[in-house]
Scaffold this active site. Structure first.
Site, PDB file in Angstrom:
ATOM      1  CG  ASN A 168      12.778 -10.535  -6.948  1.00  0.00           C
ATOM      2  OD1 ASN A 168      13.796 -10.214  -6.338  1.00  0.00           O
ATOM      3  ND2 ASN A 168      11.964  -9.631  -7.466  1.00  0.00           N
ATOM      4  CE1 TYR A 172      10.153  -4.854  -9.604  1.00  0.00           C
ATOM      5  CE2 TYR A 172       8.750  -6.803  -9.577  1.00  0.00           C
ATOM      6  CZ  TYR A 172      10.001  -6.225  -9.460  1.00  0.00           C
ATOM      7  OH  TYR A 172      11.093  -7.026  -9.199  1.00  0.00           O
ATOM      8  NE  ARG A 173       3.522   2.675 -13.569  1.00  0.00           N
ATOM      9  CZ  ARG A 173       4.364   3.516 -14.163  1.00  0.00           C
ATOM     10  NH1 ARG A 173       5.144   4.306 -13.460  1.00  0.00           N
ATOM     11  NH2 ARG A 173       4.400   3.590 -15.476  1.00  0.00           N
ATOM     12  CD1 TRP A 186       8.834  -6.588 -15.769  1.00  0.00           C
ATOM     13  CD2 TRP A 186       7.851  -7.727 -14.107  1.00  0.00           C
ATOM     14  NE1 TRP A 186       8.218  -7.674 -16.325  1.00  0.00           N
ATOM     15  CE2 TRP A 186       7.616  -8.403 -15.330  1.00  0.00           C
ATOM     16  CE3 TRP A 186       7.338  -8.275 -12.932  1.00  0.00           C
ATOM     17  CZ2 TRP A 186       6.881  -9.573 -15.405  1.00  0.00           C
ATOM     18  CZ3 TRP A 186       6.614  -9.447 -13.010  1.00  0.00           C
ATOM     19  CH2 TRP A 186       6.394 -10.077 -14.230  1.00  0.00           C
ATOM     20  CD  GLU A 232      13.485  -9.319  -2.802  1.00  0.00           C
ATOM     21  OE1 GLU A 232      13.193 -10.510  -3.005  1.00  0.00           O
ATOM     22  OE2 GLU A 232      14.116  -8.629  -3.624  1.00  0.00           O
ATOM     23  CG  ASP A 281       6.901   7.180 -11.619  1.00  0.00           C
ATOM     24  OD1 ASP A 281       7.180   6.768 -10.481  1.00  0.00           O
ATOM     25  OD2 ASP A 281       6.795   6.433 -12.605  1.00  0.00           O
TER      26      ASP A 281
HETATM   27  C1  LIG Z   1       6.077   3.031  -4.035  1.00  0.00           C
HETATM   28  C2  LIG Z   1       7.095   2.401  -4.941  1.00  0.00           C
HETATM   29  C3  LIG Z   1       6.764   2.100  -6.261  1.00  0.00           C
HETATM   30  C4  LIG Z   1       7.689   1.522  -7.113  1.00  0.00           C
HETATM   31  N1  LIG Z   1       7.327   1.240  -8.415  1.00  0.00           N
HETATM   32  C5  LIG Z   1       8.196   0.608  -9.228  1.00  0.00           C
HETATM   33  C6  LIG Z   1       7.814   0.229 -10.535  1.00  0.00           C
HETATM   34  O1  LIG Z   1       6.697   0.484 -10.970  1.00  0.00           O
HETATM   35  N2  LIG Z   1       8.714  -0.430 -11.305  1.00  0.00           N
HETATM   36  C7  LIG Z   1       9.973  -0.751 -10.848  1.00  0.00           C
HETATM   37  O2  LIG Z   1      10.735  -1.388 -11.574  1.00  0.00           O
HETATM   38  N3  LIG Z   1      10.381  -0.367  -9.610  1.00  0.00           N
HETATM   39  C8  LIG Z   1       9.528   0.285  -8.787  1.00  0.00           C
HETATM   40  N4  LIG Z   1       9.906   0.641  -7.528  1.00  0.00           N
HETATM   41  C9  LIG Z   1      11.292   0.363  -7.084  1.00  0.00           C
HETATM   42  C10 LIG Z   1      11.482  -1.108  -6.783  1.00  0.00           C
HETATM   43  O3  LIG Z   1      10.514  -1.566  -5.876  1.00  0.00           O
HETATM   44  C11 LIG Z   1      12.881  -1.336  -6.204  1.00  0.00           C
HETATM   45  O4  LIG Z   1      13.824  -0.957  -7.181  1.00  0.00           O
HETATM   46  C12 LIG Z   1      13.109  -2.763  -5.761  1.00  0.00           C
HETATM   47  O5  LIG Z   1      14.396  -2.884  -5.220  1.00  0.00           O
HETATM   48  C13 LIG Z   1      12.966  -3.714  -6.937  1.00  0.00           C
HETATM   49  O6  LIG Z   1      13.101  -5.026  -6.477  1.00  0.00           O
HETATM   50  P1  LIG Z   1      13.947  -6.083  -7.304  1.00  0.00           P
HETATM   51  O7  LIG Z   1      15.379  -5.627  -7.217  1.00  0.00           O
HETATM   52  O8  LIG Z   1      13.706  -7.347  -6.552  1.00  0.00           O
HETATM   53  O9  LIG Z   1      13.439  -6.097  -8.682  1.00  0.00           O
HETATM   54  C14 LIG Z   1       9.001   1.236  -6.655  1.00  0.00           C
HETATM   55  C15 LIG Z   1       9.343   1.529  -5.325  1.00  0.00           C
HETATM   56  C16 LIG Z   1       8.400   2.103  -4.476  1.00  0.00           C
HETATM   57  C17 LIG Z   1       8.790   2.418  -3.056  1.00  0.00           C
END
Ligand SMILES: Cc1cc2nc3c(=O)[nH]c(=O)nc-3n(C[C@H](O)[C@H](O)[C@H](O)COP(=O)(O)O)c2cc1C
Length: 481
Positions: A168, A172-173, A186, A232, A281
């Site tokens: 995966n 996630y910041r 996450w 991905e 955020d």
């Molecule tokens: C700039 C940016 C920052 C993000 N930060 C977070 C974060 O800190 N935590 C989180 O869970 N999702 C965050 N997201 C959203 C996830 O990247 C998004 O939901 C993604 O689909 C998660 O991937 P996953 O489904 O494989 O977990 C962010 C998205 C962007 C564009």
């Protein structure tokens, strides 16, 4: 043609007049945010900060921050081209004739060329540091005044399911705590968190690798709401029409994009939590402090002259809006597989993607709008949608003025508003408790007698065609324009 790496994309941006270099010295603490925020609000270019105080690495901001740059990131003129390609793939009739079978075979062959492939070395490992390094070498931004510290804001976080080995990649910041540790933010609903929980059950240390930079299609893919066990890197390969080349990490059993700028390798120990946040955020508000896992960095690799890519989120419009809009367009054909009645969807920027979805449907039976609402609330990350508005097919949901006009005229609030209880986005600070709250569906479709509506439904005020034509003819002579 796929971009080889981030600098290849930068060259394309510069040639298209979409990149500005900032040579004046600026601080990564708040100043880069203030400059980038002003540029975002003016719908301005990508910015390469070449002189960041206390650092040698340049910082790239706002690279995805317009529809044009987002399309360029995926190597197309318009995101709709990719959406059309996905639609064609999904809606192809079964190949009956020989010609069709050959066509389908060729298509499969070209898709198979997009599978990720492992290579033995890559520029992301030109420099390898396993000791004596510090995360402070990176020009990590403190974005907003009340932020808990500096945050890595554009990371691609690589993990694997400990049971299946499926990869995966999520964005996630990561709050930098000290030289070698960061937070790992996450959200509980995301796939990285699922892998983490499984490691916790098994009592095993979780390998994690974080890549920064590379072909922008790979960075976009990390943000895409793919089904849980879809890699991905497959999506990235499909988007760039070429395999993503991955290189094995030096200290953890994970692969990362060979052409990335910077890679952080390390682990998360289940059970070790640390206070993370606050952080300005996507919503334009601070997300509140909470406990999150800690990422220990055991190795940092990078190019000889790395570029540090970052973003700043806050009150929209910001760069992340264009990443979200790309998802809205690319995932519509997939949504329509499950919901063929959906005509279009608009996630307005002000709704920051989880707060508001405007949807038009071909209504076929009584209660159809409610069926779509409940279906969407059960579908992947659509579960977070706080307000869903369902309109008839003749409403252009991309025109928010039209939507507001029609919705407000068409609803009887008590009859047409549905409230449900369930999971909400972690960023929803208004929910009575974290992660659980209520969501609202508005059925703005025209009501039918079968739905218990007995009154006549009025027509919209529209001029007759012959009068319009007559006035068109005499319009120039009226001297009104
Ligand atoms: C700039 C940016 C920052 C993000 N930060 C977070 C974060 O800190 N935590 C989180 O869970 N999702 C965050 N997201 C959203 C996830 O990247 C998004 O939901 C993604 O689909 C998660 O991937 P996953 O489904 O494989 O977990 C962010 C998205 C962007 C564009």
């Amino acid at each position: 043609m796929a971009y080889r790496d981030l600098r290849d994309f930068l060259t394309a941006l510069e040639q298209a007049g979409e990149l500005r270099r900032v040579t004046a010295p600026v601080s990564p603490e708040l100043e880069i945010t203030e400059i980038t925020d002003r540029i975002c609000k003016q719908h301005g270019p990508a910015l390469l900060f070449e002189s960041v105080r206390g650092h040698t690495m340049p910082v790239l901001m706002n690279a995805f921050g317009s529809s044009r740059r987002m399309a360029m990131a995926l190597g197309v003129e318009s995101i709709d081209e990719v959406a059309a390609e996905i639609r064609t793939l999904l809606t192809q009739p079964p190949p009956t004739s020989l010609r069709r079978k050959v066509g389908a075979g060729l298509q499969l062959l070209s898709l198979s060329r997009c599978l990720p492939k492992t290579v033995s070395s890559g520029p992301c490992q030109e420099v390898v540091k396993t000791e004596g390094f510090s995360l402070r070498e990176l020009p990590v931004l403190k974005c907003w005044p009340q932020d808990g510290g500096p945050f890595i804001t554009l990371p691609m976080v690589f993990t694997k399911c400990p049971d299946t080995g499926v990869r995966n990649v999520g964005m996630y910041r990561m709050q930098v705590f000290d030289d070698t540790t960061t937070g790992m933010h996450w959200h509980v609903h995301k796939v990285g968190a699922r892998h983490y929980r499984r490691h916790a059950q098994l009592g095993t240390r979780m390998p994690v690798a974080v890549a920064l930079g590379g072909d922008p299609a790979i960075t976009y893919a990390a943000t895409a709401p793919l089904p849980e066990d879809v890699d991905e890197m497959l999506l990235a390969g499909f988007l760039r029409k070429a395999s993503v080349e991955l290189v094995p990490c030096k200290t953890v059993p994970l692969d990362v994009p060979a052409a990335a700028e910077i890679v952080l390798e390390g682990y998360v120990d289940p059970g070790e939590l640390r206070r993370e946040g606050p952080f300005g955020d996507h919503t334009g508000y601070y997300s509140l402090e909470d406990d999150y896992p800690v990422f220990h960095v055991t190795c940092m690799t990078h190019r000889r002259d790395p570029i540090y890519p970052a973003t700043v989120v806050g009150r929209p419009p910001m760069e992340d809006c264009y990443l979200g809009k790309a998802t809205e367009r690319l995932f519509l054909p997939l949504l329509q597989l499950t919901f063929p009645e959906i005509v279009d969807i608009n996630l307005p920027l002000e709704g920051v993607f989880h707060n508001l979805a405007l949807i038009s449907i071909r209504k076929r039976f009584p209660g159809h709008a409610q069926k779509v609402m409940h279906g969407l609330w059960g579908l992947g990350q659509m579960m977070f949608t706080k307000v869903l508005v369902i309109c008839d097919e003749d409403v252009n949901v991309q025109d928010t003025s039209e939507v507001v006009w029609k919705v407000l005229n068409n609803i009887d609030p008590q009859r047409d508003v549905t409230f449900v209880h369930g999971p909400v986005d972690v960023l929803d600070h208004a929910a009575p408790q974290p992660n659980v709250g209520t969501k609202m569906g508005i059925d703005a479709t025209r009501k039918w007698p079968e739905e218990g509506f007995r009154r006549p439904w009025p027509d919209e005020t529209r001029m007759t065609e012959d009068v319009r034509r007559r006035i068109d003819e005499i319009w120039p002579s009226l001297g009104l324009t």
